[in-house]
Design an enzyme around this catalytic site. Structure first.
Site, mmCIF file in Angstrom:
data_model
loop_
_atom_site.group_PDB
_atom_site.id
_atom_site.type_symbol
_atom_site.label_atom_id
_atom_site.label_comp_id
_atom_site.label_asym_id
_atom_site.label_seq_id
_atom_site.Cartn_x
_atom_site.Cartn_y
_atom_site.Cartn_z
ATOM 1 N N CYS A 180 0.831 -1.203 0.000
ATOM 2 C CA CYS A 180 0.000 0.000 0.000
ATOM 3 C C CYS A 180 0.865 1.253 0.000
ATOM 4 C CB CYS A 180 -0.920 -0.008 1.220
ATOM 5 S SG CYS A 180 -2.051 1.406 1.282
ATOM 6 N N CYS A 281 -5.783 -2.160 6.209
ATOM 7 C CA CYS A 281 -6.531 -0.910 6.105
ATOM 8 C C CYS A 281 -7.789 -0.999 5.259
ATOM 9 C CB CYS A 281 -5.618 0.188 5.571
ATOM 10 S SG CYS A 281 -4.862 -0.170 3.969
#
Length: 479
Positions: A180, A281
């Protein structure tokens, strides 16, 4: 009992201070990449305050009048910069924004929308990012900083999630947080705001980037450990490129977590008592097993004891398990640990002797190496490494050799000073010289042949096409 890794006390130079094609997926109607977001304001949003926590003194309204100068060591005070600040609605990114604002920079806040709620509409009773965005808006409104929402769901799917799914299908263990950071937060987002000519991109990561002076724009930027060794996130940032690193600013790198939380109270932030987020997340409240089940499915397989080949029970699919895992096996007489997988025959091997001295291993190969320019370690150099996010380090030495898969690419043979039972292909290994992060690579396999030994009977039984011939699971005797 498992022996703990050696914790290393490191000196600080800043005391305060073949690519896998993406999976196809039905996409929702396209959106604009950016959307101005002023629907919620601190005055009109649902109340976000929580019970007050004692502070050093009664907190000023919205933190106005609070002396933040002692906390600005990692915020480049004294320079008037244009900064894009990634804000999540959590305490860390909110305090980072306030510090940058206090340092005199012109800030614009950005919230990255990477959820794909259409994939999990049956799991969520309400929009999963609604609360985060309310908090982010309230924090920005308190100091009149503009907030924009950036839609990166498709980019996240193509560059992170599809890769994760394919890695699990192959029996490897990827790290979504590293991916990410490299591909989305400081990849797709950085590219998206390129034309806006920000001097830096900032976030609430616990790390510290030391940049060269403005008079030497071609100089290297260095990634340093955070002052808070428990919260330090350099492991998650270790696969960035030098060009990415040069654009980053981490205001919390010179602070401890308890200082950040105290500042949140003194600033009277609306999210001052909000708990830190946990897990991956993009999943929010969705369990990772539910995510894997939806995108890969389930396929029943058998569990065999590594030392005997005894049939112990069944599992849902090898992709739900990683080396060293003990949760979710549902076997009596434990603890049992996953010690190997036959991905072709969908078999999981387990053992109760995972931490036996003769079965420990400490040598492994690392590929897909990424070094911050000029910091590549020399052969046999004594350095330190992390094989997971943790405050602990291993001492190690390394040796470069040609990759077996690509002769044009080097791989690194790493030898740790002590054993680690949780080495798993697909994970990242980050390397350090003193308090400087040199870079990282992806663990491919052990290079000394010391994988956990699976007996020949277990290996042969794993190849049975008709697993019903195994009969009923053996009765497990408690040790």
């Amino acid at each position: 009992m498992r022996r703990a890794m050696t914790a290393l006390a490191l000196p600080f130079s800043h005391l305060l201070p073949k690519p896998i094609p993406p999976l196809k997926r039905k996409l929702p109607p396209s959106h604009y990449l950016f959307s101005r977001f002023r629907v919620f304001s601190s005055s009109s949003a649902t109340p976000l305050t929580s019970p007050a926590t004692p502070c050093f003194s009664p907190p000023p309204k919205n933190g106005v009048g609070l002396d933040l100068e002692p906390y600005l060591a990692c915020s480049m005070p004294g320079r008037r910069l244009k900064v894009a600040v990634l804000i999540s609605g959590g305490v860390d990114s909110s305090v980072a924004l306030r510090l940058l604002h206090a340092a005199g920079h012109k800030c614009t806040a950005f919230y990255l929308k990477i959820w794909f709620q259409e994939d999990f509409e049956n799991f969520w009773s309400e929009c999963p990012w609604d609360e985060d965005l309310k908090y982010a808006t309230a924090v920005c409104d308190s100091i009149d900083v503009p907030l924009e929402v950036v839609h990166l769901s498709d980019e996240y799917w193509n560059n992170v999630v599809s890769h994760i799914i394919n890695e699990y299908r192959c029996g490897r263990t990827p790290n979504p947080d590293v991916l990410c950071n490299t591909r989305i937060k400081f990849g797709a987002f950085l590219e998206a705001v390129k034309k806006m000519e920000f001097d830096y991109i900032a976030s609430g990561h616990y790390a510290h980037v030391v940049h060269s002076s403005p008079e030497n724009p071609s100089g290297l930027s260095i990634l340093k450990l955070s002052r808070d060794m428990v919260k330090d996130q350099t492991y998650f940032l270790s696969h960035l490129s030098q060009s990415q690193l040069k654009r980053l600013l981490f205001p919390l790198g010179c602070m401890q977590k308890d200082e950040v939380r105290s500042l949140a109270h003194c600033m009277n932030l609306p999210n001052k008592n909000r708990k830190d987020s946990q897990g991956i997340c993009f999943l929010g409240k969705v369990k990772f097993s539910e995510f894997v089940e939806k995108h890969i499915g389930e396929r029943e397989g058998v569990i065999l004891e590594a030392e005997t080949g005894d049939y112990l029970g069944n599992h849902r699919g090898f992709w739900f398990y990683t080396i060293g895992q003990r949760q979710g096996l549902r076997l009596p007489g434990g603890p049992w640990y996953v010690v190997g997988k036959d991905t072709h025959h969908n078999v999981v091997f387990v053992s109760r002797k995972y931490f036996s001295v003769d079965k420990r291993r400490r040598t492994f190969r690392v590929g897909s190496l990424m070094w911050f320019n000029g910091f590549c370690p020399a052969d046999d150099e004594q350095i330190h490494c992390k094989v997971r996010h943790s405050p602990d380090f291993y001492e190690c030495n390394v040796k470069h050799e040609p990759s077996k898969d690509d002769k044009n690419e080097d791989c690194l043979v790493v030898h740790l000073n002590e054993d680690d039972q949780g080495l798993a292909a697909g994970q990242f290994a980050a390397f350090y010289r003193g308090d400087t992060c040199l870079g990282s690579g992806i663990i491919s396999n052990t290079s000394d042949g010391k994988t956990f030994p699976i007996c020949s009977r277990a290996l042969e039984l794993a190849k049975l096409e008709d697993k019903s011939k195994l009969g009923k699971p053996v009765r497990i005797i408690n040790l």
